[in-house]
Motif scaffolding. Structure first.
Motif, PDB file in Angstrom:
ATOM      1  N   ARG A  94     -12.782   6.284 -27.336  1.00 40.37           N
ATOM      2  CA  ARG A  94     -12.413   5.304 -28.370  1.00 40.37           C
ATOM      3  C   ARG A  94     -12.155   3.932 -27.754  1.00 40.37           C
ATOM      4  O   ARG A  94     -12.573   2.904 -28.294  1.00 40.37           O
ATOM      5  CB  ARG A  94     -11.178   5.789 -29.131  1.00 40.37           C
ATOM      6  CG  ARG A  94     -11.440   6.914 -30.099  1.00 40.37           C
ATOM      7  CD  ARG A  94     -10.371   6.996 -31.164  1.00 40.37           C
ATOM      8  NE  ARG A  94      -9.061   7.304 -30.620  1.00 40.37           N
ATOM      9  CZ  ARG A  94      -8.590   8.536 -30.463  1.00 40.37           C
ATOM     10  NH1 ARG A  94      -9.340   9.577 -30.783  1.00 40.37           N
ATOM     11  NH2 ARG A  94      -7.378   8.743 -29.983  1.00 40.37           N
ATOM     12  N   LEU A 137     -15.485   2.353 -26.844  1.00 43.33           N
ATOM     13  CA  LEU A 137     -16.200   1.879 -28.024  1.00 43.33           C
ATOM     14  C   LEU A 137     -15.617   0.562 -28.527  1.00 43.33           C
ATOM     15  O   LEU A 137     -16.346  -0.303 -29.014  1.00 43.33           O
ATOM     16  CB  LEU A 137     -16.133   2.934 -29.127  1.00 43.33           C
ATOM     17  CG  LEU A 137     -17.020   4.174 -28.954  1.00 43.33           C
ATOM     18  CD1 LEU A 137     -16.659   5.235 -29.977  1.00 43.33           C
ATOM     19  CD2 LEU A 137     -18.490   3.806 -29.078  1.00 43.33           C
ATOM     20  N   ALA A 138     -14.293   0.423 -28.410  1.00 39.78           N
ATOM     21  CA  ALA A 138     -13.651  -0.817 -28.853  1.00 39.78           C
ATOM     22  C   ALA A 138     -13.920  -1.971 -27.897  1.00 39.78           C
ATOM     23  O   ALA A 138     -13.916  -3.138 -28.297  1.00 39.78           O
ATOM     24  CB  ALA A 138     -12.145  -0.596 -28.996  1.00 39.78           C
ATOM     25  N   ALA A 195     -23.707   5.280 -30.145  1.00 36.19           N
ATOM     26  CA  ALA A 195     -22.384   4.728 -30.446  1.00 36.19           C
ATOM     27  C   ALA A 195     -21.936   5.133 -31.842  1.00 36.19           C
ATOM     28  O   ALA A 195     -20.753   5.427 -32.070  1.00 36.19           O
ATOM     29  CB  ALA A 195     -22.414   3.208 -30.312  1.00 36.19           C
ATOM     30  N   HIS A 196     -22.876   5.164 -32.780  1.00 41.22           N
ATOM     31  CA  HIS A 196     -22.529   5.577 -34.142  1.00 41.22           C
ATOM     32  C   HIS A 196     -22.056   7.035 -34.171  1.00 41.22           C
ATOM     33  O   HIS A 196     -21.073   7.375 -34.843  1.00 41.22           O
ATOM     34  CB  HIS A 196     -23.737   5.401 -35.058  1.00 41.22           C
ATOM     35  CG  HIS A 196     -23.519   5.894 -36.462  1.00 41.22           C
ATOM     36  ND1 HIS A 196     -22.614   5.312 -37.331  1.00 41.22           N
ATOM     37  CD2 HIS A 196     -24.073   6.941 -37.138  1.00 41.22           C
ATOM     38  CE1 HIS A 196     -22.625   5.967 -38.481  1.00 41.22           C
ATOM     39  NE2 HIS A 196     -23.509   6.953 -38.396  1.00 41.22           N
ATOM     40  N   GLU A 239     -18.590   7.125 -32.790  1.00 39.74           N
ATOM     41  CA  GLU A 239     -17.623   6.617 -33.766  1.00 39.74           C
ATOM     42  C   GLU A 239     -17.235   7.720 -34.739  1.00 39.74           C
ATOM     43  O   GLU A 239     -16.059   7.895 -35.069  1.00 39.74           O
ATOM     44  CB  GLU A 239     -18.234   5.435 -34.534  1.00 39.74           C
ATOM     45  CG  GLU A 239     -18.375   4.157 -33.738  1.00 39.74           C
ATOM     46  CD  GLU A 239     -17.065   3.380 -33.654  1.00 39.74           C
ATOM     47  OE1 GLU A 239     -16.087   3.811 -34.279  1.00 39.74           O
ATOM     48  OE2 GLU A 239     -17.039   2.361 -32.952  1.00 39.74           O
ATOM     49  N   GLN A 240     -18.224   8.469 -35.201  1.00 41.80           N
ATOM     50  CA  GLN A 240     -17.949   9.561 -36.133  1.00 41.80           C
ATOM     51  C   GLN A 240     -17.068  10.631 -35.509  1.00 41.80           C
ATOM     52  O   GLN A 240     -16.117  11.124 -36.116  1.00 41.80           O
ATOM     53  CB  GLN A 240     -19.249  10.210 -36.595  1.00 41.80           C
ATOM     54  CG  GLN A 240     -20.059   9.399 -37.600  1.00 41.80           C
ATOM     55  CD  GLN A 240     -21.254  10.181 -38.055  1.00 41.80           C
ATOM     56  OE1 GLN A 240     -22.320  10.116 -37.460  1.00 41.80           O
ATOM     57  NE2 GLN A 240     -21.091  10.948 -39.111  1.00 41.80           N
ATOM     58  N   ALA A 259     -13.743   8.246 -33.256  1.00 43.11           N
ATOM     59  CA  ALA A 259     -12.979   7.100 -33.743  1.00 43.11           C
ATOM     60  C   ALA A 259     -12.630   7.184 -35.221  1.00 43.11           C
ATOM     61  O   ALA A 259     -11.612   6.650 -35.647  1.00 43.11           O
ATOM     62  CB  ALA A 259     -13.757   5.804 -33.469  1.00 43.11           C
ATOM     63  N   SER A 260     -13.467   7.840 -36.026  1.00 44.23           N
ATOM     64  CA  SER A 260     -13.200   7.891 -37.461  1.00 44.23           C
ATOM     65  C   SER A 260     -12.043   8.832 -37.760  1.00 44.23           C
ATOM     66  O   SER A 260     -12.048   9.981 -37.313  1.00 44.23           O
ATOM     67  CB  SER A 260     -14.449   8.367 -38.219  1.00 44.23           C
ATOM     68  OG  SER A 260     -15.528   7.497 -37.996  1.00 44.23           O
TER      69      SER A 260
END
Length: 963
Positions: A95, A98-99, A114-115, A118-119, A122-123
């Motif tokens: 996380r 990614l940030a 990356a998507h 994120e799922q 990070a989500s």
């Protein structure tokens, strides 16, 4: 990907007033050396182990703080002792990364990775389904790390790995193995002592230890001299005074760094003045448990109750949650916190956050051990109730509730524990941490009293094990349901059991028995989707027993029933189970039609059934000689592998192997074999043997490197204890005439129709044909010919692209040329067209060489034969096809001139054993033939030599120099 600013360090690493860091010079130097290597582009991993409190975290924080000042991007994560989040300790570092980074300029693939991350990481809520496999998620992690390390070198710290869940350990292995050429330093810490020792972690580290850049370091306790150094700096005393205290401290603490520090804190707190001298050693507690007890004993009863609650909440806890949970007033709770901080039971609070931490698990454990078992259960229940009712947005809420209710289950909270464990499992499955999900489903199943609910949870666990390719665990879980489940649960379990047998390639006998028994317990109703699925699974399991006729009947029936249901999902499942009965020559047209239908229903690689269709289509198209179909199936399989990984990657690599070998690209083939072996290790094929051995053999014989095994071959090997076709091929390649003849004869004598349905039967046919042609034995070759006719017009392939041999017509042509029947030249023409169409230069060269040999058998001076041989050589020489060149250079062995007495080579061999005094039974055992066959040989020998008995036959052998 553009650059980014240097990350901040964890607050606890940079808190002022920390005790001095002493000793550990070698360990710090090792980390600094690893960092230097990383900056030069060589990935490194250092794993630091030791007992609790030995100083692992302090070593890492000190070294990484210094390296951070040198420009390192430091990402940190840790595991919790209780139920953690999926992929902990890597969730927070990913996380954070990614940030930090901007992937918009990294290309479409990196943006897609990356998507996915994120799922998964990070989500807060999974807003859309992740129709990919865990391996694809891991690949996304690797892609992000590789891209990030192109910009800046990174240190990834993973603490307390002894508490890591299986999914995190698998990700750890991938990260370390796949970043060996990246600017990444992985630092892991773990406890190596009981009860915290982790066998799964030990297995992962043992495998990683084979990599050049992986190091392990076990921290030793402080010596007296090192403790004296600490006391000198911490107490600002002379070395002489420190030396006396150090001896006592070493005896009390065993050199444990945390206990040394806390015991010295006790000394300071006990001092009546700022002046320290050697009399202070008299103030030391007698044992380290006394040290912790003494700190707890000074607390009031209310304060102690507050801190015991805090310890139950975890190593780190939120003050607001503790205030809500505590039965004491806010004032008492805060005073308990102040007292604990003052005595060292808690770390000083950080202004930037509300969370409080125990300085070490030792301090937390001391408080937990102070409470009774009944009190601990009541406190866990209290914590769970409060979090559930008042903190809906608390971090890790579901996992924490699952943990606390589980700890309080004896008080009647088993149902709530099971409910939250189920939600924990579902969240893990959603984020592709399937191993963690399976364990939580199984734990939940153990807590529910209702048998049907228990079976459902166990079946969900089985499915999770299958998703992560742990087929042994899946079969074990399915058996637990089958043993005591209701009829419909048993069918579901038997279906999953068969799935966990088929994927790693196990024999179908046990699955057939379980499915047949389960299906017999419910009505055979064609409109029952579960019955139809069970029937389809039974068909596939039956195929794996070799009973293809019965398997075909069951599969056809299941597909027909599924069509009648009008349910696309049921039809897709029936087709998926029904198309993979065999990869052989039977039913090719129907198999291709059904795999195409399955592919259309599946819709794309997001559905694993799409990969199932590509798996069947690729093999079938190769056997049928459909080049365009094979190209498309390989593309579909590659896309499925990108989505799901594990065995799909293995299947895709096997196709690449077969096509690369047939193309004569031998160096590339060797590289692909390595990729296949890595893929095999990624998914757990448990009891099945991998394909690598035969694939490596196929490559080695084309390169002509089998001579290196000659010293290990005696020629007396038994085909009973070895794979006879492979043994025969080795004898053929090593020019061992009599061993090859003996083994081929044994194989023909012991042929069984069931063997013709096995996946390795095409290899048997190829190796037997090669041996018979090389031996110039028409009698043996003629036996093989009708078996090969089933493959006329087709290609020979053993297993799933484990061994490819090109057109079967070439082998038929060789036999017909040797036996002088049929139309061998027509066979060779057909074979050449097939091999050229399939873009298989290796097999084209063999076909040209075989055609030349056929022509020369009729006309030794044939110009056409010379032209064909020259063309074969022009293909083989640039590609270094050593076996082809050897066949072109070497004449076939000349058959021995017939003996005047008419004895065959096998009869001469038997006569020699008769002369040694062996019985028919002993001869049969020696030559691996039946006793009846041995007796027939002896009778023929007596007749041909005119001997009246075995003694006369032995005399004949001596007189004719046969012994």
């Amino acid at each position: 990907m553009r650059g980014w600013s240097v990350t901040t360090l964890p607050p606890r690493w940079v808190t002022p007033g920390q005790p001095p860091f002493v000793a550990r010079r070698e360990e710090v130097a090792e980390l600094e050396t690893a960092w230097s290597d990383v900056k030069l582009g060589a990935g490194r991993a250092v794993f630091i182990s030791g007992a609790p409190g030995i100083g692992k975290s302090r070593l890492v924080s000190t070294a990484c703080t210094a390296l951070h000042d040198d420009g390192a991007v430091v990402l940190t994560g840790a595991c919790v002792q209780d139920l953690g989040t999926p992929f902990e300790p890597f969730d927070i570092p990913i996380r954070d990364l990614l940030a930090l980074v901007d992937v918009t300029d990294g290309g479409r693939d990196l943006a897609q990775s990356a998507h996915l991350l994120e799922q998964a990481f990070a989500s807060p809520v999974m807003t859309e389904g992740m129709e990919i496999g865990q391996a694809r998620l891991f690949q996304a992690v690797i892609e992000l790390l590789l891209a990030a390390t192109e910009v800046r070198p990174i240190i990834l710290v993973a603490e307390d790995l002894h508490w890591a869940a299986p999914s995190a350990l698998r990700l750890l292995a991938r990260i370390v193995a796949d970043t060996v050429d990246a600017r990444l330093l992985v630092i892991g810490t773990f406890r190596s002592t009981l009860p915290d020792h982790s066998d799964p972690l030990a297995d992962v580290l043992a495998n990683l230890g084979r990599l050049e850049g992986v190091r392990r370091r076990e921290l030793a306790p402080f010596t007296v001299e090192e403790i004296a150094q600490f006391v000198t700096v911490a107490g600002d005393v002379s070395p002489d005074v420190a030396s006396g205290s150090a001896v006592v401290l070493r005896a009390l603490t065993g050199g444990n760094a945390f206990l040394v520090r806390e015991t010295w804190r006790h000394v300071i707190a006990s001092a009546e003045s700022s002046r320290l001298d050697d009399t202070l050693i008299l103030e030391l507690p007698s044992t380290t448990p006394d040290l912790m007890r003494s700190r707890i004993s000074v607390l009031t009863t209310e304060q102690r109750d507050v801190l015991e609650l805090a310890a139950v909440m975890g190593q780190e806890f939120q003050l607001s949650e503790l205030i809500a949970v505590s039965c004491s007033s806010v004032e008492v709770t805060l005073s308990a916190i102040d007292s604990a901080v003052g005595s060292g039971l808690l770390e000083a609070p950080q202004p930037s956050r509300e969370a409080l931490r125990f300085p070490h698990a030792i301090a937390r454990q001391a408080l937990i051990e102070h409470a009774s078992r009944a009190d601990l259960m009541a406190m866990n229940a209290l914590v769970a109730h409060t979090l559930e009712s008042s903190f809906p947005a608390a971090p890790r809420l579901v996992q924490r509730l699952a943990h606390h209710y589980t700890e309080a289950r004896a008080l009647g909270y088993g149902d709530r524990a099971a409910a939250y464990l189920t939600r924990t499992a579902e969240a893990a499955d959603d984020r592709l941490a399937h191993e963690d999900a399976a364990r939580s489903f199984e734990h939940a199943a153990d807590l529910v009293p209702d048998p049907q609910a228990r079976d459902l949870l166990r079946l969900r666990a089985v499915h999770s094990w299958i998703l992560v390719s742990d087929f042994a665990q899946a079969r074990a879980g399915a058996m637990r349901v089958i043993d005591d489940g209701d009829p419909r649960s048993c069918i579901r379990a038997a279906i999953e059991f068969e799935e966990a047998c088929w994927r790693p390639g196990l024999h179908g006998d046990q699955a057939v028995g379980l499915l047949s028994s389960a299906l017999s317990r419910i009505p055979a109703e064609p409109d029952d989707a579960l019955y139809v699925q069970g029937l389809a699974a039974l068909g596939r399991a039956t195929a794996f027993t070799g009973e293809l006729d019965e398997a075909t009947r069951l599969g056809d029936q299941a597909i027909a029933f599924a069509r009648g249901l009008g349910d696309r999902q049921a039809l897709a499942e029936a087709l998926r189970l029904g198309v993979s009965h065999t990869l052989g020559p039977r039913g090719i047209t129907a198999r291709l039609e059904r795999s195409s239908e399955l592919s259309r229903i599946a819709g794309g690689p997001h559905n694993e059934a799409f990969g199932g269709a590509a798996y069947v289509s690729s093999a079938t198209c190769y056997v049928a000689g459909d080049r365009a179909g094979l190209d498309q199936a390989e593309r579909d399989l590659t896309e499925t592998a990108r989505h799901w990984g594990w065995y799909w990657t293995y299947f895709a690599q096997c196709v690449r192997f077969g096509r690369s070998l047939a193309a004569g690209q031998l160096d590339e083939t060797e590289s692909i074999i390595g990729a296949i072996q890595r893929a095999e290790r990624e998914f757990r094929s448990d009891t099945t043997a991998g394909a690598g051995a035969l694939q490596s053999f196929m490559l080695r014989r084309e390169r002509g490197t089998l001579a290196s095994v000659r010293s290990f071959i005696t020629g007396d090997e038994s085909p009973v204890s070895r794979w006879a076709p492979g043994l025969l091929s080795i004898y053929t390649e090593l020019d061992l005439v009599e061993p090859a003849r003996r083994t081929l004869s044994w194989m023909l004598e012991h042929d069984h129709p069931a063997a013709h349905q096995s996946s390795d039967w095409p290899a048997c046919l190829a190796f037997m044909t090669e041996a018979a042609v090389w031996l110039r034995d028409p009698g043996l070759a003629a036996v093989i010919h009708p078996w090969l006719l089933e493959y006329q017009g087709l290609n020979l392939m053993a297993g799933y692209f484990v061994a490819v041999f090109g057109s079967a017509d070439c082998y038929l042509g060789e036999i017909e040329s040797l036996c002088q029947f049929g139309a061998p030249l027509d066979r060779f023409t057909s074979a050449l067209e097939m091999n050229e169409r399939m873009d298989a230069p290796l097999h084209v060269a063999y076909t040209l060489a075989a055609t030349a040999a056929c022509l020369r058998s009729e006309d030794p001076g044939s110009e056409r034969a010379t032209a064909l041989a020259d063309r074969a050589r022009s293909i083989a020489e640039p590609a270094r096809m050593s076996r082809v060149l050897r066949l072109l250079d070497k004449s076939a062995p000349v058959a021995s001139a017939p003996r005047r007495d008419g004895l065959t080579p096998r009869e001469v061999e038997v006569l020699r054993l008769v002369a040694e005094g062996m019985s028919n039974k002993a001869i049969a055992a020696q030559l691996v033939i039946s006793e009846n066959t041995a007796a027939n040989h002896v009778r023929s020998i007596l007749s041909k030599t005119g001997s009246t008995n075995r003694t006369a036959a032995a005399r004949y052998a001596r007189e004719h120099a046969l012994i």
